[in-house]
Design a protein around this motif. Structure first.
Motif, PDB file in Angstrom:
ATOM      1  N   HIS A   4       0.846  -1.195   0.000  1.00  0.00           N
ATOM      2  CA  HIS A   4       0.000   0.000   0.000  1.00  0.00           C
ATOM      3  C   HIS A   4       0.886   1.252   0.000  1.00  0.00           C
ATOM      4  O   HIS A   4       1.951   1.259   0.627  1.00  0.00           O
ATOM      5  N   VAL A   5       0.421   2.277  -0.678  1.00  0.00           N
ATOM      6  CA  VAL A   5       1.032   3.602  -0.605  1.00  0.00           C
ATOM      7  C   VAL A   5      -0.046   4.560  -0.123  1.00  0.00           C
ATOM      8  O   VAL A   5      -1.141   4.624  -0.694  1.00  0.00           O
ATOM      9  N   VAL A   6       0.232   5.290   0.958  1.00  0.00           N
ATOM     10  CA  VAL A   6      -0.715   6.258   1.527  1.00  0.00           C
ATOM     11  C   VAL A   6      -0.153   7.649   1.311  1.00  0.00           C
ATOM     12  O   VAL A   6       0.964   7.951   1.743  1.00  0.00           O
ATOM     13  N   MET A   7      -0.912   8.502   0.639  1.00  0.00           N
ATOM     14  CA  MET A   7      -0.463   9.866   0.379  1.00  0.00           C
ATOM     15  C   MET A   7      -1.213  10.855   1.270  1.00  0.00           C
ATOM     16  O   MET A   7      -2.442  10.926   1.234  1.00  0.00           O
ATOM     17  N   ASP A   8      -0.474  11.591   2.081  1.00  0.00           N
ATOM     18  CA  ASP A   8      -1.044  12.708   2.841  1.00  0.00           C
ATOM     19  C   ASP A   8      -1.143  13.870   1.865  1.00  0.00           C
ATOM     20  O   ASP A   8      -0.182  14.599   1.640  1.00  0.00           O
TER      21      ASP A   8
END
Length: 330
Positions: free
Chosen positions: A139-143
């Motif tokens: 997973h990649v989580v972008m703020d």
């Protein structure tokens, strides 16, 4: 391809905190998550109580079950150098441009270029594989930027692809949009049960849907407990002063502060308490309207309670556990 989770929300809703908790939740049970910051505020480093993040992926936490959370603070200038090297093989010439200030000039006069570079770097991490052919991150989580900017931020590559009809810029922009509009991407919104954040969330979701960008869920943050039961709410709402005074008098006597020792104390406290109760009732009504508005969106909804002492590292793990319990990681 890894899954991309873009987290947006009105300023003050705890967007960065929720993005960090989501990264921890998704990394549980042996998964690998990359948490990406694009606004240059170093909020992620503060939350995880670590030094400022460099322009490189660094492990910052271990999730329950042995999963790992890595973090990256994307710098637009460094991303442009990567871009020039990748597509134009400029190498030392690119570094010379940086010394001359040309890169800073380019990213300043063309704000859209900055967004292209930021989204492009995150999408590269989504597509990246190791030597065995396995995706580096689950997973990649972008703020991401706040609600008011999120649609333009994500859709800028579509505009660039239309302007540059051929060549590497066109191809890169199209590749980024394929990631952003894929079923493996979801844009989540963080809100509070207050009028403005709820309205901005509804507006932001409508804009995303109009742009054919994938909407995920809504995280209601900083939810406060309902401290009055139904009978107390009704008594306060109807101004039943005598009933409140009697209940308060009995409570004070049980604690040793009322009765003959402090005559009239209950009477002195009734009006201030009734005023606070009315304020609480008004807030409950506002929160119920907010929940109703969010329910009309027809999206998965998650709730995180208000942490009274602020969010420290332990609080972050607690939020992550709650998100997993509510099914956000499924």
């Amino acid at each position: 391809m890894s899954r991309l989770h873009v987290v947006s929300g009105k300023g003050g809703t705890g967007k960065t905190t929720v993005a960090a908790a989501l990264a921890l939740a998704l990394a549980a049970e042996g998964k690998r998550t990359l948490l990406v910051e694009v606004e240059g505020r170093q909020g992620i480093a503060q939350l995880f109580e670590t030094e400022a993040l460099p322009y490189e992926e660094r492990k910052i936490a271990v999730a329950p079950g042995g999963g790992e959370v890595f973090a990256l603070a994307i710098d637009a200038e460094r991303a442009l150098l990567d871009y020039l090297q990748m597509f134009y093989k400029l190498g030392s010439a690119g570094r010379a441009l940086r010394k001359l200030g040309a890169i800073d000039f380019a990213t300043t006069i063309a704000p859209g270029l900055r967004d292209v570079l930021l989204t492009g770097k995150a999408c590269e991490a989504v597509r990246r594989k190791d030597r065995t052919g396995r995706f580096v991150y689950d997973h990649v989580v972008m703020d991401a930027p706040p609600t008011g900017r999120i649609t333009r931020f994500l859709n800028v590559n579509d505009e660039v692809a239309g302007l540059a009809r051929i060549g590497p810029i066109h191809n890169q922009a199209q590749a980024v949009m394929r990631v952003l509009k894929s079923p493996e991407t979801a844009v989540h919104f963080v809100t509070l049960l207050e009028e403005m954040p709820v309205q901005e969330t509804c507006d932001g979701i409508a804009e995303l849907r109009a742009a054919n960008l994938p909407v995920g869920g809504v995280v209601i943050n900083m939810v406060r407990p309902e401290i009055l039961d139904a009978a107390a709410v009704e008594a306060a709402a109807n101004g039943q002063r005598a009933a409140v005074a009697q209940a308060l008098s009995h409570s004070l006597e049980r604690t040793g502060f009322g009765g003959a020792r402090n005559p009239g104390l209950a009477e002195q406290l009734v009006d201030p308490l009734l005023a606070e109760a009315r304020e609480h009732i008004e807030r409950l009504a506002l929160e119920h309207r907010g929940r109703a508005g969010i329910a009309e969106l027809g999206l998965p909804t998650y709730e995180l309670e208000l942490l009274g002492d602020g969010v420290d590292l332990a609080g972050l793990y607690r939020m992550a556990r709650e998100l997993r319990k509510q099914g956000v990681a499924r």
